[in-house]
Write an enzyme that holds these catalytic residues in place. Sequence first.
Site, PDB file in Angstrom:
ATOM      1  N   TYR A  13      42.431  54.795  51.041  1.00 16.48           N
ATOM      2  CA  TYR A  13      41.396  55.341  51.926  1.00 16.48           C
ATOM      3  C   TYR A  13      41.395  54.717  53.314  1.00 16.48           C
ATOM      4  CZ  TYR A  13      39.746  56.157  47.189  1.00 16.48           C
ATOM      5  OH  TYR A  13      39.672  56.482  45.878  1.00 16.48           O
ATOM      6  N   ASP A  15      43.396  54.633  55.926  1.00 10.76           N
ATOM      7  CA  ASP A  15      43.723  55.394  57.127  1.00 10.76           C
ATOM      8  C   ASP A  15      42.500  56.201  57.583  1.00 10.76           C
ATOM      9  OD1 ASP A  15      46.891  55.060  57.028  1.00 10.76           O
ATOM     10  OD2 ASP A  15      46.161  55.473  55.012  1.00 10.76           O
ATOM     11  N   TYR A 187      43.617  46.271  44.497  1.00 14.42           N
ATOM     12  CA  TYR A 187      44.757  47.108  44.125  1.00 14.42           C
ATOM     13  C   TYR A 187      45.169  46.829  42.680  1.00 14.42           C
ATOM     14  CZ  TYR A 187      45.349  47.865  49.147  1.00 14.42           C
ATOM     15  OH  TYR A 187      45.154  48.205  50.454  1.00 14.42           O
ATOM     16  N   ARG A 258      40.130  44.825  50.007  1.00 17.97           N
ATOM     17  CA  ARG A 258      41.579  45.038  50.125  1.00 17.97           C
ATOM     18  C   ARG A 258      41.850  45.738  51.462  1.00 17.97           C
ATOM     19  NH1 ARG A 258      42.243  50.163  45.899  1.00 17.97           N
ATOM     20  NH2 ARG A 258      42.280  51.725  47.545  1.00 17.97           N
ATOM     21  N   GLY A 259      43.097  46.193  51.682  1.00 14.20           N
ATOM     22  CA  GLY A 259      43.392  46.990  52.865  1.00 14.20           C
ATOM     23  C   GLY A 259      42.999  46.268  54.141  1.00 14.20           C
ATOM     24  N   GLU A 260      42.539  47.004  55.144  1.00 12.20           N
ATOM     25  CA  GLU A 260      42.116  46.325  56.361  1.00 12.20           C
ATOM     26  C   GLU A 260      40.683  46.633  56.769  1.00 12.20           C
ATOM     27  OE1 GLU A 260      43.700  48.153  60.285  1.00 12.20           O
ATOM     28  OE2 GLU A 260      45.341  48.161  58.850  1.00 12.20           O
TER      29      GLU A 260
HETATM   30  O1  TRH Z   1      41.949  52.045  50.754  1.00 14.34           O
HETATM   31  P1  TRH Z   1      42.659  50.881  51.282  1.00 14.34           P
HETATM   32  O2  TRH Z   1      43.505  50.192  50.319  1.00 14.34           O
HETATM   33  O3  TRH Z   1      43.529  51.302  52.530  1.00 14.34           O
HETATM   34  C1  TRH Z   1      44.785  50.718  52.797  1.00 14.34           C
HETATM   35  C2  TRH Z   1      44.783  49.976  54.091  1.00 14.34           C
HETATM   36  O4  TRH Z   1      44.386  50.742  55.190  1.00 14.34           O
HETATM   37  C3  TRH Z   1      46.170  49.433  54.325  1.00 14.34           C
HETATM   38  O5  TRH Z   1      46.227  48.726  55.533  1.00 14.34           O
HETATM   39  C4  TRH Z   1      47.138  50.577  54.343  1.00 14.34           C
HETATM   40  O6  TRH Z   1      48.404  50.100  54.535  1.00 14.34           O
HETATM   41  C5  TRH Z   1      47.033  51.330  53.033  1.00 14.34           C
HETATM   42  O7  TRH Z   1      45.713  51.756  52.799  1.00 14.34           O
HETATM   43  C6  TRH Z   1      47.910  52.544  53.031  1.00 14.34           C
HETATM   44  O8  TRH Z   1      41.626  49.776  51.837  1.00 14.34           O
HETATM   45  P2  TRH Z   1      40.704  49.713  53.137  1.00 14.34           P
HETATM   46  O9  TRH Z   1      41.520  49.587  54.388  1.00 14.34           O
HETATM   47  O10 TRH Z   1      39.730  48.675  52.903  1.00 14.34           O
HETATM   48  O11 TRH Z   1      39.992  51.101  53.207  1.00 14.34           O
HETATM   49  C7  TRH Z   1      39.055  51.524  52.287  1.00 14.34           C
HETATM   50  C8  TRH Z   1      38.058  52.417  52.971  1.00 14.34           C
HETATM   51  O12 TRH Z   1      37.320  53.124  51.994  1.00 14.34           O
HETATM   52  C9  TRH Z   1      37.065  51.648  53.805  1.00 14.34           C
HETATM   53  O13 TRH Z   1      36.766  52.344  54.998  1.00 14.34           O
HETATM   54  C10 TRH Z   1      35.818  51.603  52.918  1.00 14.34           C
HETATM   55  C11 TRH Z   1      35.923  52.920  52.219  1.00 14.34           C
HETATM   56  N1  TRH Z   1      35.222  53.053  50.937  1.00 14.34           N
HETATM   57  C12 TRH Z   1      34.173  53.959  50.862  1.00 14.34           C
HETATM   58  O14 TRH Z   1      33.839  54.602  51.869  1.00 14.34           O
HETATM   59  N2  TRH Z   1      33.531  54.126  49.661  1.00 14.34           N
HETATM   60  C13 TRH Z   1      33.867  53.417  48.549  1.00 14.34           C
HETATM   61  O15 TRH Z   1      33.234  53.623  47.475  1.00 14.34           O
HETATM   62  C14 TRH Z   1      34.933  52.478  48.660  1.00 14.34           C
HETATM   63  C15 TRH Z   1      35.314  51.654  47.448  1.00 14.34           C
HETATM   64  C16 TRH Z   1      35.591  52.319  49.858  1.00 14.34           C
END
Ligand code: TRH
Length: 356
Positions: A13, A15, A187, A258-260
């Site tokens: 999510y 991106d 993850y 996780r992620g950024e």
């Molecule tokens: O989902 P991610 O693992 O995204 C990752 C990172 O962007 C990473 O850098 C990239 O290389 C990869 O994807 C492809 O983790 P991240 O970045 O924390 O993003 C999660 C998003 O989802 C964040 O904006 C919060 C949101 N979120 C919700 O809106 N509702 C939810 O219930 C949850 C659990 C998350």
Amino acid sequence: MRWDIFCQIVDNYGDAGVCWRLARSLSSLHGQDVRIFCDDLATLNLLASGVDRSIGQKIDLQPWEASFSNARHPVETPDIVIEAFGCSLPERYLASLLISPKKPIIINLEYLSAEPWIVDFHGKPSPQAHGIPKYFFFPGFQDDSGGLLLDPIPQDFNITVNQVPDALKPAWQELRTQAKRISIFCYPGAPLRQWLLNLGSTGEYFDVILTYGQAELLQLSSGQALNLPPSIQLLSVPFVSQDEYDWLLSQCDFNIVRGEDSFVRAQLAGKPFIWHIYPQQDRAHEAKLAAFLDRYLETASQDLKNTCTAAMNWGMPNEWQKSLDDWNTHSKAWRTHLLQKQADGGLAARLKRFVS
Ligand code: TRH
């Protein structure tokens, strides 16, 4: 200015999360006119659904194809085009920019990293055969990097515990007063079962909130029992909007992210956290984690440095749980430090200044 943000969802999510947070910052804090073209509108809408309607309605969310083929939304040439995480622009959209008398600036918005080298590349041109000016933009922690996305600005986070978002209410009703709260969003591959079992051996009470998909990682759905002691209560919540997830992080005593995007929000929540960094095949994530820890723990005592480094590398909770109070104090100080370093408005403001 008018901004077109292109968002391709590779997996996960992040991106969509970053594009949405950037769009809302540009729109609500800087009065910019923003459109997002996304190849997975359903995910983007889900993330965006919790936002204040007065903000959300101003941002135009469009399917990817609408950037070149939607007769109902003819594409006007924007001032700025953002390629989030280096995604390629659709050829027909690019062709329309080439024939337009007005030429935008293209920004290649990179991944966040705490590594020192990013400042040498931040803001540098990326000359293209087509001649439209394009620049690299690196989010980061340093003053001379692209900064961090801060919106909604944490000091303004005025939702209180009495205003639990609807989607989280069923879990919230189960919380126990004597228990600390932990949220988990990591993850596959994390040693979660072992981690939770060890948490249970500390003798303290914990309510563990599993975000969407995390119960599957624990194989709870296949009925594989975990045999956790009663001091540990697992509570699953559905996928919630980004605002609601931010709220959840702010209301827990400890977060696994996780992620950024969730990584930055955990820091802004001012709570201890584990960053389960996105694993890369060439192990580049190890250098990224080390670079972050160098920064994050620069002023910490040697004890806390050891504790946090162990925790972030999935050391078991009984190794670091006793340092939780110190870590908590450090997290609050780090949050204040981050906000001071980003007092210029962070990423959205720096980006706007850069293109201006
Ligand atoms: O989902 P991610 O693992 O995204 C990752 C990172 O962007 C990473 O850098 C990239 O290389 C990869 O994807 C492809 O983790 P991240 O970045 O924390 O993003 C999660 C998003 O989802 C964040 O904006 C919060 C949101 N979120 C919700 O809106 N509702 C939810 O219930 C949850 C659990 C998350």
